[in-house]
Design an enzyme around this catalytic site. Sequence first.
Site, PDB file in Angstrom:
ATOM      1  N   ASP A 207      -1.767 -25.623  29.954  1.00 33.37           N
ATOM      2  CA  ASP A 207      -0.475 -25.996  29.368  1.00 33.37           C
ATOM      3  C   ASP A 207       0.393 -26.598  30.483  1.00 33.37           C
ATOM      4  O   ASP A 207       0.461 -26.047  31.588  1.00 33.37           O
ATOM      5  CB  ASP A 207       0.191 -24.741  28.777  1.00 33.37           C
TER       6      ASP A 207
ATOM      7  N   GLN B 278       6.111 -23.437  16.061  1.00 31.30           N
ATOM      8  CA  GLN B 278       4.985 -24.301  16.430  1.00 31.30           C
ATOM      9  C   GLN B 278       5.572 -25.678  16.702  1.00 31.30           C
ATOM     10  O   GLN B 278       6.276 -26.250  15.860  1.00 31.30           O
ATOM     11  CB  GLN B 278       3.942 -24.386  15.297  1.00 31.30           C
TER      12      GLN B 278
ATOM     13  N   HIS C 226      -3.692 -24.686  17.838  1.00 35.14           N
ATOM     14  CA  HIS C 226      -4.034 -24.290  19.207  1.00 35.14           C
ATOM     15  C   HIS C 226      -3.783 -22.812  19.434  1.00 35.14           C
ATOM     16  O   HIS C 226      -2.947 -22.194  18.789  1.00 35.14           O
ATOM     17  CB  HIS C 226      -3.264 -25.124  20.244  1.00 35.14           C
ATOM     18  N   PHE C 227      -4.533 -22.313  20.371  1.00 33.93           N
ATOM     19  CA  PHE C 227      -4.510 -20.919  20.790  1.00 33.93           C
ATOM     20  C   PHE C 227      -3.958 -20.889  22.206  1.00 33.93           C
ATOM     21  O   PHE C 227      -4.417 -21.647  23.056  1.00 33.93           O
ATOM     22  CB  PHE C 227      -5.978 -20.488  20.864  1.00 33.93           C
ATOM     23  N   HIS C 228      -2.974 -20.058  22.462  1.00 33.28           N
ATOM     24  CA  HIS C 228      -2.482 -19.879  23.837  1.00 33.28           C
ATOM     25  C   HIS C 228      -3.172 -18.669  24.466  1.00 33.28           C
ATOM     26  O   HIS C 228      -3.249 -17.605  23.837  1.00 33.28           O
ATOM     27  CB  HIS C 228      -0.988 -19.554  23.852  1.00 33.28           C
TER      28      HIS C 228
HETATM   29  P1  5GP Z   1       3.512 -24.392  20.405  1.00 34.00           P
HETATM   30  O1  5GP Z   1       3.282 -25.543  19.474  1.00 34.00           O
HETATM   31  O2  5GP Z   1       2.551 -23.239  20.173  1.00 34.00           O
HETATM   32  O3  5GP Z   1       4.939 -23.906  20.401  1.00 34.00           O
HETATM   33  O4  5GP Z   1       3.254 -24.856  21.890  1.00 34.00           O
HETATM   34  C1  5GP Z   1       2.819 -26.119  22.244  1.00 34.00           C
HETATM   35  C2  5GP Z   1       2.458 -26.078  23.711  1.00 34.00           C
HETATM   36  O5  5GP Z   1       1.903 -27.333  24.067  1.00 34.00           O
HETATM   37  C3  5GP Z   1       3.655 -25.850  24.643  1.00 34.00           C
HETATM   38  O6  5GP Z   1       3.431 -24.672  25.408  1.00 34.00           O
HETATM   39  C4  5GP Z   1       3.700 -27.096  25.502  1.00 34.00           C
HETATM   40  O7  5GP Z   1       4.021 -26.827  26.836  1.00 34.00           O
HETATM   41  C5  5GP Z   1       2.306 -27.663  25.376  1.00 34.00           C
HETATM   42  N1  5GP Z   1       2.248 -29.104  25.505  1.00 34.00           N
HETATM   43  C6  5GP Z   1       3.017 -30.005  24.853  1.00 34.00           C
HETATM   44  N2  5GP Z   1       2.683 -31.261  25.198  1.00 34.00           N
HETATM   45  C7  5GP Z   1       1.658 -31.144  26.091  1.00 34.00           C
HETATM   46  C8  5GP Z   1       0.879 -32.115  26.805  1.00 34.00           C
HETATM   47  O8  5GP Z   1       1.055 -33.332  26.707  1.00 34.00           O
HETATM   48  N3  5GP Z   1      -0.079 -31.615  27.641  1.00 34.00           N
HETATM   49  C9  5GP Z   1      -0.310 -30.272  27.780  1.00 34.00           C
HETATM   50  N4  5GP Z   1      -1.263 -29.907  28.617  1.00 34.00           N
HETATM   51  N5  5GP Z   1       0.406 -29.358  27.118  1.00 34.00           N
HETATM   52  C10 5GP Z   1       1.386 -29.778  26.291  1.00 34.00           C
END
Ligand code: 5GP
Length: 139
Positions: A30, A93, A99-101
């Site tokens: 991330d 989200q 996706h899985f963290h």
């Molecule tokens: P969520 O959708 O579960 O809230 O989190 C999305 C995650 O994707 C975030 O932790 C954010 O930092 C990560 N993220 C967003 N854009 C990118 C990207 O372009 N590259 C990477 N490696 N991570 C990303």
Amino acid sequence: MSDCIFCKIIKGEIPCFKVYEDDSVLAFADINPISKGHILIIPKRHIENMWEATEEELVTVMRTAKKLIHAIKDAINPEGVAVLQLNGKAVNQVVMHYHFHLIPRSEGEGKLSMTEWELIPGNMEEIKQTVGKITAAIK
Ligand code: 5GP
Ligand code: ZN
């Protein structure tokens, strides 16, 4: 999906720090890590959430999580690892590709605030009614 950031990462149009890849999943760092070793695991097919995922896709992502949680343990030996997966904008989200963290927490990084919710006893009648609705809807 053409305007999806994670699909672009899969296609190599956006760079990433790749951790693991096979025919159906990709795992990468991330770019806004909550802590050291914060990794995302995604299926290669564009699906938004768990409702759209096949059981096989979920199994594959979970199998990868198992593989990587051991690698994280061996590599950085964290005190704990949170596994987080959000479905829908209402639960924050942000990237709408499933996706899985994997979020390790190492010594000195403090507690993970998102896991420290306050324990307030619920309304037992309401809990019972909601459980009744959900169990009746299981297919
Ligand atoms: P969520 O959708 O579960 O809230 O989190 C999305 C995650 O994707 C975030 O932790 C954010 O930092 C990560 N993220 C967003 N854009 C990118 C990207 O372009 N590259 C990477 N490696 N991570 C990303
Ligand atoms: Zn996508």
